[in-house]
Design an enzyme around this catalytic site. Structure first.
Site, short mmCIF file in Angstrom:
data_model
loop_
_atom_site.label_atom_id
_atom_site.label_comp_id
_atom_site.label_asym_id
_atom_site.label_seq_id
_atom_site.Cartn_x
_atom_site.Cartn_y
_atom_site.Cartn_z
N GLY A 45 17.46 13.72 -5.01
CA GLY A 45 16.19 14.34 -4.92
C GLY A 45 15.28 14.38 -6.19
CB THR A 55 8.73 15.70 -4.83
OG1 THR A 55 9.65 16.24 -3.99
CG2 THR A 55 7.99 14.49 -4.48
N GLY A 56 9.22 17.55 -7.35
CA GLY A 56 9.67 18.99 -7.58
C GLY A 56 10.82 19.14 -8.75
CG LEU A 75 21.34 12.30 0.57
CD1 LEU A 75 20.96 13.16 -0.74
CD2 LEU A 75 22.72 11.30 -0.15
CE1 TYR A 116 16.80 26.05 0.84
CE2 TYR A 116 16.90 28.28 -0.34
CZ TYR A 116 16.74 26.85 -0.52
OH TYR A 116 16.45 26.83 -1.62
P1 NAD Z 1 11.12 19.01 -3.28
O1 NAD Z 1 10.98 19.26 -1.72
O2 NAD Z 1 10.34 18.81 -4.42
O3 NAD Z 1 12.51 18.31 -3.59
C1 NAD Z 1 13.69 17.97 -2.68
C2 NAD Z 1 13.92 16.48 -2.76
O4 NAD Z 1 14.97 16.22 -1.92
C3 NAD Z 1 12.77 15.67 -2.31
O5 NAD Z 1 12.54 14.68 -3.37
C4 NAD Z 1 13.05 15.10 -1.24
O6 NAD Z 1 12.55 14.10 -0.83
C5 NAD Z 1 14.63 15.31 -1.15
N1 NAD Z 1 15.17 14.94 0.16
C6 NAD Z 1 15.17 15.83 1.20
N2 NAD Z 1 15.73 15.72 2.25
C7 NAD Z 1 16.54 14.56 1.73
C8 NAD Z 1 17.27 13.74 2.59
N3 NAD Z 1 17.48 13.80 3.79
N4 NAD Z 1 17.90 12.68 1.93
C9 NAD Z 1 17.79 12.28 0.40
N5 NAD Z 1 16.90 13.32 -0.23
C10 NAD Z 1 16.17 14.13 0.60
O7 NAD Z 1 11.85 20.56 -3.49
P2 NAD Z 1 12.50 21.48 -4.87
O8 NAD Z 1 11.89 22.74 -4.60
O9 NAD Z 1 12.21 20.84 -6.14
O10 NAD Z 1 14.05 21.35 -4.45
C11 NAD Z 1 14.89 21.02 -5.29
C12 NAD Z 1 16.19 21.79 -4.98
O11 NAD Z 1 15.82 22.97 -5.59
C13 NAD Z 1 16.59 22.11 -3.80
O12 NAD Z 1 18.02 22.03 -3.44
C14 NAD Z 1 16.10 23.37 -3.23
O13 NAD Z 1 16.92 23.81 -2.21
C15 NAD Z 1 16.51 23.96 -4.79
N6 NAD Z 1 15.50 25.19 -4.70
C16 NAD Z 1 14.23 25.20 -4.80
C17 NAD Z 1 13.41 26.55 -4.88
C18 NAD Z 1 11.98 26.52 -4.77
O14 NAD Z 1 11.44 27.78 -4.93
N7 NAD Z 1 11.43 25.31 -4.81
C19 NAD Z 1 14.30 27.64 -4.97
C20 NAD Z 1 15.61 27.72 -5.26
C21 NAD Z 1 16.25 26.58 -4.99
#
Ligand code: NAD
Length: 254
Positions: A8, A11-12, A42, A150
């Protein structure tokens, strides 16, 4: 300087952590479906195998850390994808690189969520995940809604981490989880844009005690600390980085 592998990282939160680790002089192997050193989906068994093989090829002498950050939001469909990516892919990749991390007495860091405690440990979806039954978990989750799918996936992966802290520590791996609150990323953008969930999340954002929503770098700062030697006695912790939201909702639980 260390060698880290992560999922992951495109991004983010993952991208912010990758940037911080690189800026600190570390090397990072990034696995993602979109872009990175290893491109892998994944959600599938083949993708998980490709991810593990790609990391093993690039880190034959071990890793300082592995970060399981890839995740899908409550609006992802089919809902089975949430079980596959947020729970089963995390378990598979962590187990697949555990020995590499143990070689350097390193750290595994799982990205959970502050939504995890909102779902009961006895929830049937959580139970199916923890039983390791991917087919049953995927079938069951299709009967649920996005939020419980989720939250359930995050509840299950947090419980899995806690259950495995002892054997991992004895094997030479320090394992923790970070539980972010609402963070401004492509994932939360998708939730905010959803007709049903968007308004509720925006209202919740207004109630965050410390105010507002997080930037990815604010989560990555804490993750970098949990990966560093400065936290080398932190083991088995679920570290909430959510502006006080969990404490507001569950004041007496810790
Ligand atoms: P994001 O969408 O920017 O990042 C998620 C990443 O996972 C992306 O780079 C995406 O390409 C990758 N990904 C998704 N499906 C995939 C797959 N099948 N195979 C390989 N890679 C895959 O979002 P984020 O918010 O940065 O999320 C990162 C983590 O933080 C996640 O586990 C999310 O559940 C967790 N999270 C986010 C928040 C929020 O508010 N943004 C809050 C709590 C937890």
């Amino acid at each position: 300087m260390g060698l880290y592998a992560m999922t992951g990282g495109a991004t983010g939160i993952g991208a912010a952590l990758k940037e911080q680790l690189l800026a600190a002089g570390h090397e990072v192997i990034s696995v993602d479906i979109k872009e990175g050193d290893v491109i892998a989906d994944l959600s599938t068994a083949e993708g998980r195998e490709a991810a593990i093989a790609g990391i093993r090829e690039r880190a034959p002498e071990g890793l300082e850390g592995f970060i399981a950050c890839a995740g899908l939001p409550p609006v992802a469909r089919p809902l089975s994808l949430i079980a596959q990516v947020n729970y089963f892919a995390v378990v598979a990749t962590v187990e697949g690189v555990k020995d590499l991390v143990a070689m350097r007495r390193g750290t595994v860091l799982i990205v959970a969520s502050n939504s995890a405690p909102m779902i009961s440990r006895e929830d049937p979806f959580v139970e199916a995940c923890l039983a390791g039954d991917e087919a049953a978990a995927c079938a069951h989750v299709e009967t649920r809604d996005g939020q419980t799918a989720y939250g359930g996936s995050k509840r299950a992966i947090t419980a899995w981490m806690r259950r495995n802290v002892v054997p991992y520590a004895r094997a030479g791996v320090r394992m923790n989880a970070v539980a972010p609150g609402i963070t401004q990323t492509p994932l939360s953008d998708q939730v905010m844009a959803d007709d049903e969930l968007g308004p509720a999340i925006q209202e919740f954002g207004k109630m965050v005690p410390w105010g507002g929503t997080a930037q990815p770098a604010q989560i990555a700062n804490v993750m970098r600390f949990l990966l560093s030697e400065e936290s080398d006695f932190v083991c088995g912790s679920v570290f909430f980085v959510d502006g006080g939201s969990d404490a507001m909702l569950r004041s007496d639980e810790f």
